[in-house]
Enzyme design. Structure first.
Site, mmCIF file in Angstrom:
data_model
loop_
_atom_site.group_PDB
_atom_site.id
_atom_site.type_symbol
_atom_site.label_atom_id
_atom_site.label_comp_id
_atom_site.label_asym_id
_atom_site.label_seq_id
_atom_site.Cartn_x
_atom_site.Cartn_y
_atom_site.Cartn_z
ATOM 1 N N LYS A 1 5.178 1.178 -2.950
ATOM 2 C CA LYS A 1 5.884 0.026 -3.526
ATOM 3 C C LYS A 1 6.997 0.448 -4.494
ATOM 4 O O LYS A 1 7.974 -0.267 -4.679
ATOM 5 C CB LYS A 1 4.905 -0.894 -4.274
ATOM 6 C CG LYS A 1 3.688 -1.362 -3.498
ATOM 7 C CD LYS A 1 4.028 -2.309 -2.379
ATOM 8 C CE LYS A 1 2.882 -3.192 -1.924
ATOM 9 N NZ LYS A 1 1.748 -2.520 -1.302
HETATM 10 C C1 LIG Z 1 0.894 -2.859 -0.255
HETATM 11 C C2 LIG Z 1 0.080 -1.776 0.337
HETATM 12 C C3 LIG Z 1 -0.216 -1.749 1.716
HETATM 13 C C4 LIG Z 1 0.199 -2.868 2.649
HETATM 14 O O1 LIG Z 1 1.580 -2.985 2.791
HETATM 15 P P1 LIG Z 1 2.208 -4.332 3.381
HETATM 16 O O2 LIG Z 1 3.665 -4.187 3.240
HETATM 17 O O3 LIG Z 1 1.666 -5.438 2.509
HETATM 18 O O4 LIG Z 1 1.740 -4.471 4.774
HETATM 19 C C5 LIG Z 1 -0.916 -0.676 2.212
HETATM 20 N N1 LIG Z 1 -1.332 0.326 1.405
HETATM 21 C C6 LIG Z 1 -1.076 0.332 0.079
HETATM 22 C C7 LIG Z 1 -1.579 1.441 -0.761
HETATM 23 C C8 LIG Z 1 -0.362 -0.712 -0.497
HETATM 24 O O5 LIG Z 1 -0.106 -0.719 -1.812
#
Ligand SMILES: *Cc1c(COP(=O)(O)O)cnc(C)c1O
Length: 458
Positions: free
Chosen positions: A111
């Site tokens: 993120k």
């Molecule tokens: C947010 C997240 C996901 C999922 O990603 P999306 O874009 O919501 O499909 C998977 N793994 C981790 C560690 C995350 O923080």
């Protein structure tokens, strides 16, 4: 660049508008009116670039006319200067797995890659120049901390983060509730991530409230996040120097994997995109059976994927339904009135051209972490492990890149159970474990959240 809504093609917004709003009026999601398609020669040229240069080229397609390329380039450099690796991401070969490590930013999950850029875009686009912007975001654990790291102490910006109370890992919560400045408000909602996301979406759709607080959003439904995530599909594809490449993506809200779909639309010859889900397997079910039916959210050891309403799936539907905004709108109406919708065989086949989907249980996830540790002395986080598990189902796909979505330290309790070992905090995580956590626990209701926000900003 113009943007329209998946539920209303006649809408016209520019990049700054869609960046600030996140969600389209009427509840749809924004999509760009045009999509750059690279030819082979252009791809060859892109493959020579370093990460920051590549990011500048790709992202510029979506904001040209509003941000100058030189400015975007310096914005991107600044955004990634806090990353552990100069090249932002890292590709490792672990046995026969190609692991794309996306977790070397300040809060240890992928993120950060989009959120750091977004934080600087708030300043660059001067959206908070004359009037305070209140950013409201729902998190399943990692978006919140990434947003806090990106927006903390920015002038004229407040950030309200809604996380599901007691449903995220201790380290996830600890990071979120200790690293922020005085403009950050953590709210633990007595409910699931889906409840948090629903509240945020509904507040966005309440025009009077949205304009009253000058509300903005940075959830993965914000197109700017998807755009930043497209970059690492290109980057890793080029670094592997192979022809037949698929990606396995631990998936919750369908944002990260959707970025891969856009990369493919832009001409990157990706073979398959593999959706890895946990027990919250709505995407696995819709892709394999056509029925999209949110279930109750079940808690798993991959909390960032404990999601039943995968919002960005709507962006795929738009293309699957022959770019018909009215068809998307009618399925979304079905979803809200009947709590489900169905795709027909033709539509499923279209999805299956680009996607596969596999569910991985908690037990399988733990055993994958354990096995990789035993065989390679390498530790992966549980989310990444679901990606590894899903990839294993495909023997004939050629090279598969697994997206490493979080650093294992964020889920150290689960890792301890899986391999019997405590993890040390990575050096680039600036976490003071003794610092007092600040968050408020409130009920799962729009009005309580609204009152809370109004109380804080008065
Ligand atoms: C947010 C997240 C996901 C999922 O990603 P999306 O874009 O919501 O499909 C998977 N793994 C981790 C560690 C995350 O923080």
């Amino acid at each position: 660049m113009n943007y329209f809504s998946t539920r209303d093609k006649s809408l016209e917004f520019n990049f700054k508008d869609i960046f600030l709003r996140g969600l389209a009026p009427g509840g749809g999601l924004f999509l760009p009116a045009e999509m750059k398609k690279y030819n082979q020669e252009e791809l060859n040229n892109l493959s020579q670039l370093n990460y920051n240069e590549l990011a500048t080229e790709i992202i510029f397609n979506f904001c040209s006319g509003e941000i100058k390329k030189e400015e975007l380039s310096s914005l991107i450099q600044k955004s990634y200067s806090s990353f552990k690796d100069k090249e932002v991401v890292n590709i490792k070969k672990i046995g026969n797995i190609n692991l794309l490590e996306l977790y070397h930013g300040p809060t240890l999950a992928f993120k950060d890659i989009a959120m750091q850029v977004i934080g600087n875009m708030y300043d660059h686009l001067e959206v908070a120049k004359d009037k305070t912007v209140n950013v409201v975001v729902a998190t399943s654990g990692d978006t919140g901390s990434a947003a806090i790291a990106a927006l903390s102490n920015r002038k004229n910006i407040n950030l309200f983060v809604l996380h599901p109370h007691n449903k995220i890992s201790n380290i996830q919560r600890k990071i979120m509730t200790t690293i922020g400045g005085p403009n950050i408000y953590n709210i633990a909602i007595e409910g699931s991530f889906d409840d948090c996301q629903k509240i945020v979406k509904e507040l966005f759709n309440e025009n009077s409230f949205r304009s009253k607080i000058n509300m903005s959003g940075v959830n993965s439904i914000n197109w700017a996040r998807i755009v930043c995530q497209i970059v690492y599909y290109f980057y890793s594809f080029f670094r592997l120097k192979k022809n037949n490449i698929s990606f396995s993506v631990p998936t919750g809200n369908f944002g990260d994997i959707y970025a891969g779909y856009v990369a493919k639309k832009m001409g990157l010859p990706i073979n398959k995109l593999i959706v890895a889900t946990n027990k919250n397997d709505i995407l696995q079910r819709v892709i394999n059976t056509g029925e999209y039916k949110p279930d109750k959210v079940k808690a798993t050891i991959t909390p960032s994927m404990d999601i039943q309403v995968a919002s960005n799936f709507e962006r795929l539907l738009y293309y699957i339904l022959d770019e018909s905004d009215s068809k998307v709108g009618s399925l979304m109406n079905d979803l809200s009135s009947k709590s489900l919708f169905n795709l027909d065989k033709k539509e499923i086949d279209k999805i299956k051209k680009d996607f596969e989907a596999v569910k991985v249980t908690d037990e399988e996830t733990v055993s994958i972490i354990n096995k990789i540790y035993k065989e390679h002395q390498f530790i992966i986080d549980p989310h990444t492990a679901t990606g590894v598990g899903a990839a294993k189902s495909f023997k004939n796909l050629g090279e598969i890149v697994v997206l490493g979505t979080a650093h294992p330290y964020k889920f150290n309790d689960t890792i301890k159970k899986a391999i019997g070992k405590n993890l040390d905090s990575p050096k680039h995580l600036k976490l003071n474990v003794d610092k007092k956590e600040t968050f408020d626990i409130i009920g799962n209701s729009n009005s309580e959240v609204k009152n809370y926000i109004l109380g804080k900003i008065q």
